[in-house]
Enzyme design. Structure first.
Site, PDB file in Angstrom:
ATOM      1  N   ARG A  81       0.746  -1.426  -0.059  1.00 32.49           N
ATOM      2  CA  ARG A  81      -0.065   0.090  -0.047  1.00 32.49           C
ATOM      3  C   ARG A  81       0.829   1.333   0.054  1.00 32.49           C
ATOM      4  O   ARG A  81       1.876   1.331   0.894  1.00 32.49           O
ATOM      5  CB  ARG A  81      -0.855  -0.091   1.184  1.00 32.49           C
ATOM      6  CG  ARG A  81      -1.826   1.163   1.370  1.00 32.49           C
ATOM      7  CD  ARG A  81      -2.631   0.990   2.651  1.00 32.49           C
ATOM      8  NE  ARG A  81      -3.099   2.453   2.774  1.00 32.49           N
ATOM      9  CZ  ARG A  81      -3.161   3.214   4.152  1.00 32.49           C
ATOM     10  NH1 ARG A  81      -2.496   2.626   4.937  1.00 32.49           N
ATOM     11  NH2 ARG A  81      -3.748   4.390   4.194  1.00 32.49           N
ATOM     12  N   HIS A 125      -2.688  10.961   1.420  1.00 34.42           N
ATOM     13  CA  HIS A 125      -2.010  10.695   2.842  1.00 34.42           C
ATOM     14  C   HIS A 125      -1.519  11.935   3.187  1.00 34.42           C
ATOM     15  O   HIS A 125      -0.336  12.191   3.341  1.00 34.42           O
ATOM     16  CB  HIS A 125      -1.201   9.669   2.576  1.00 34.42           C
ATOM     17  CG  HIS A 125      -0.578   9.020   3.949  1.00 34.42           C
ATOM     18  ND1 HIS A 125      -0.819   7.548   4.272  1.00 34.42           N
ATOM     19  CD2 HIS A 125      -0.314   9.796   5.179  1.00 34.42           C
ATOM     20  CE1 HIS A 125      -0.271   7.301   5.605  1.00 34.42           C
ATOM     21  NE2 HIS A 125      -0.125   8.595   6.165  1.00 34.42           N
ATOM     22  N   GLU A 170      -6.977   8.381   7.074  1.00 31.15           N
ATOM     23  CA  GLU A 170      -6.973   8.943   8.485  1.00 31.15           C
ATOM     24  C   GLU A 170      -7.249  10.416   8.187  1.00 31.15           C
ATOM     25  O   GLU A 170      -6.639  11.219   8.615  1.00 31.15           O
ATOM     26  CB  GLU A 170      -5.615   8.837   9.320  1.00 31.15           C
ATOM     27  CG  GLU A 170      -5.124   7.408   9.484  1.00 31.15           C
ATOM     28  CD  GLU A 170      -3.723   7.487  10.223  1.00 31.15           C
ATOM     29  OE1 GLU A 170      -3.676   6.217  10.876  1.00 31.15           O
ATOM     30  OE2 GLU A 170      -3.255   8.607  10.616  1.00 31.15           O
ATOM     31  N   ASN A 299      -6.995   1.564  10.828  1.00 30.65           N
ATOM     32  CA  ASN A 299      -5.732   1.709  11.254  1.00 30.65           C
ATOM     33  C   ASN A 299      -5.684   1.779  12.863  1.00 30.65           C
ATOM     34  O   ASN A 299      -6.572   2.443  13.501  1.00 30.65           O
ATOM     35  CB  ASN A 299      -5.189   3.119  10.762  1.00 30.65           C
ATOM     36  CG  ASN A 299      -4.983   3.087   9.129  1.00 30.65           C
ATOM     37  OD1 ASN A 299      -5.183   2.128   8.448  1.00 30.65           O
ATOM     38  ND2 ASN A 299      -4.642   4.367   8.770  1.00 30.65           N
ATOM     39  N   TYR A 301      -3.505   1.577  16.495  1.00 31.38           N
ATOM     40  CA  TYR A 301      -2.080   1.600  17.211  1.00 31.38           C
ATOM     41  C   TYR A 301      -2.502   1.439  18.915  1.00 31.38           C
ATOM     42  O   TYR A 301      -1.592   0.658  19.251  1.00 31.38           O
ATOM     43  CB  TYR A 301      -1.357   2.969  16.965  1.00 31.38           C
ATOM     44  CG  TYR A 301      -1.013   3.006  15.454  1.00 31.38           C
ATOM     45  CD1 TYR A 301       0.368   2.411  15.019  1.00 31.38           C
ATOM     46  CD2 TYR A 301      -1.739   3.661  14.460  1.00 31.38           C
ATOM     47  CE1 TYR A 301       0.817   2.548  13.958  1.00 31.38           C
ATOM     48  CE2 TYR A 301      -1.115   3.784  13.468  1.00 31.38           C
ATOM     49  CZ  TYR A 301       0.059   3.221  13.016  1.00 31.38           C
ATOM     50  OH  TYR A 301       0.453   3.033  11.571  1.00 31.38           O
ATOM     51  N   GLU A 376      -3.114   0.029   8.514  1.00 28.78           N
ATOM     52  CA  GLU A 376      -1.916   0.339   9.369  1.00 28.78           C
ATOM     53  C   GLU A 376      -1.993  -0.307  10.709  1.00 28.78           C
ATOM     54  O   GLU A 376      -3.057  -0.290  11.377  1.00 28.78           O
ATOM     55  CB  GLU A 376      -2.029   1.966   9.357  1.00 28.78           C
ATOM     56  CG  GLU A 376      -1.556   2.485   8.184  1.00 28.78           C
ATOM     57  CD  GLU A 376      -1.318   4.123   8.612  1.00 28.78           C
ATOM     58  OE1 GLU A 376      -0.860   4.300   9.852  1.00 28.78           O
ATOM     59  OE2 GLU A 376      -1.332   4.896   7.701  1.00 28.78           O
TER      60      GLU A 376
END
Length: 475
Positions: A81, A125, A170, A299, A301, A376
């Site tokens: 990606r 992005h 995002e 995504n 984290y 992600e």
């Protein structure tokens, strides 16, 4: 004697990938007609990035992409990606495409396909052409229409060879870190403008999805990547639960509401009425935004831990989104963020694979039948070569094993997760943190730009080839 643990295996068609973005890796910022993006301007503004570092050279992927694709193939990745630099393709954000800019992406796609690697293109992005920011940026409605024009140009050029498309990456960061807290480009601190930006990013997604579909084969899939938050209460006190609702709306509902359900949450509109009257939402906008998606990118984290703010306990905002006197949470000044317990990465983010499982299952319920991709997930650590030049990163291997195990549990629980993209393929320019945070599975010596796969890259490559997670021990 205990039974040995069964290996964690994935469906045969599961895609194993890695992700990057244009400004973080390409370099060549003044070559072949490319003009400045907001990140060029921001990173060249004193005090905006750690050490004044910029993406001018980054890791020079623009000149080394063949070497990088060969490295992906050697590691065994099945998909990659990457994002397209808008100002490389359409320097002013308007008008015809610059063919030499598109040619770079044509060559990259051809190289990936020749190596048996499936390309996945992200159109945006975070690197808005500076000329569009000068005209008002994302708080200006016209930017959404300029994005649709750009999407059509890239779709026409690559749609015959690329089947996986992502409109925005995002958008929360673009809207709220860029226009509310100011820790990301363009560095503005205007709460009302940040909410207009969020709406126009949603509108851009809808217009862009339609533009792509108008010029591409019907087999191609159009998705969006959201950094949806897992928001948890500090206590079960009703005030803390109300704080969760407030942040969940600003982190998640502001995007998935119109994209998946065709409406903004009423609780969001009520909570932000002192900031904006939402007059930027015009008749027909919500229908435009509510395009059918072929997949959804998530995504993840770290989770967020929130409570109602206690006046007697003024503490720094521990939301993990950089230091600023200005909040990225418009209309939520009465919410406090807390450090979640547990081990942390070099970003200070708590390691919690259960949050990824929770996120996947939420969107399995939120959008039944919609395929999901983890677009992600990864961790920064202070990686350093040993005297022999090898880079051993057992913490990252443990991180990946934990989070991929959470993905597999979600699949077993009925989620339709079809692929995973490690963030990131290699160390790169980490936005306002400069080059100080290393997320890559491949180590980059920034003085020589030499690439060295870390032990996590070998571990991940073995997982990709076998479809089974290797043990953590002994790596």
């Amino acid at each position: 004697m205990p039974e040995p643990e069964s290996p964690v295996s994935f469906p045969p068609a599961f895609l194993w990938g890695a992700a990057t973005s244009a400004y973080q890796i390409e370099g060549a910022v003044r070559e072949d007609g490319r003009t400045p993006s907001i990140w060029d301007t921001f990173s060249h503004t004193p005090g905006r990035t750690a050490g004044g570092e910029t993406g001018d050279i980054a890791v020079d992927h623009y000149h080394r992409f063949r070497e990088d694709v060969a490295m992906m193939a050697e590691l065994g990745l099945s998909t990659y990606r990457f994002s397209v630099s808008w100002s490389r393709v359409q320097p002013t954000g308007r008008g015809p495409a610059v063919q030499v800019g598109l040619d770079f992406y044509r060559r990259l796609v051809d190289e990936l396909l020749a190596s048996g690697i499936k390309p996945a293109v992200t159109l945006y992005h975070w690197d808005l052409p500076q000329e569009l920011e000068d005209a008002g940026g994302w708080p200006e409605r016209d930017t959404a229409f300029r994005f649709a024009e750009y999407a059509r140009l890239v779709g026409e050029a690559l749609g015959d060879r690329v089947e996986q498309w992502i409109t925005l990456n995002e958008p929360w960061c673009s809207a709220f870190l860029g226009y509310a807290s100011g820790v990301h480009a363009p560095g503005r601190t205007e709460p009302a403008a940040s909410l207009r930006a969020a709406h126009h990013l949603n509108l851009a997604h809808g217009l862009g999805a339609s533009a792509l579909r108008s010029v591409m084969p019907a087999r191609n899939a159009v998705a969006v990547s959201l950094n949806s938050s897992v928001v948890r209460p500090l206590t079960q006190d009703p005030a803390d639960l109300a704080a969760v609702r407030r942040i969940d709306d600003l982190a998640n509902g502001v995007f998935h509401g119109p994209m998946l359900h065709g409406a903004y949450p009423q609780t969001l509109l009520s909570a932000t009425e002192a900031v904006t009257d939402w007059s930027c939402v015009r008749d027909g906008d919500l229908n435009t935004i509510h395009q059918p998606l072929d997949a959804l990118g998530l995504n993840y984290y770290t989770p967020a831990l929130v409570s109602a703010a206690r006046a007697e306990a003024k503490v720094p905002r521990a939301d993990g989104h950089g230091a600023s006197e200005h909040s990225p949470w418009p209309g939520a000044d009465d919410v406090a963020f807390h450090q979640t317990p547990g081990d942390r990465t070099a970003m200070g983010w708590t390691i919690d694979p259960s949050g990824l499982h929770e996120l996947i299952m939420r969107y399995t319920r939120e959008a039944p039948g919609l395929p999901l991709y983890i677009t992600e997930n990864g961790a920064a650590y202070d990686d350093k070569p040993d005297p022999d030049g090898r880079v051993h990163d057992p913490e990252r291997i443990a991180y990946l094993h934990g989070h991929l195990s959470a993905v597999r549990r979600a699949i077993a629980d009925g989620a339709d997760v079809r692929g995973y993209y490690l963030w990131s393929l290699m160390d790169n320019f980490e936005w306002a943190y400069g080059y100080g945070k290393r997320f890559g599975a491949v180590y980059v010596d920034y003085a020589t730009l030499e690439r060295t796969p870390k032990s996590s890259a070998r571990w991940y490559g073995e997982a990709a080839r076998s479809g089974t997670l290797p043990p953590v021990e002994g790596v």
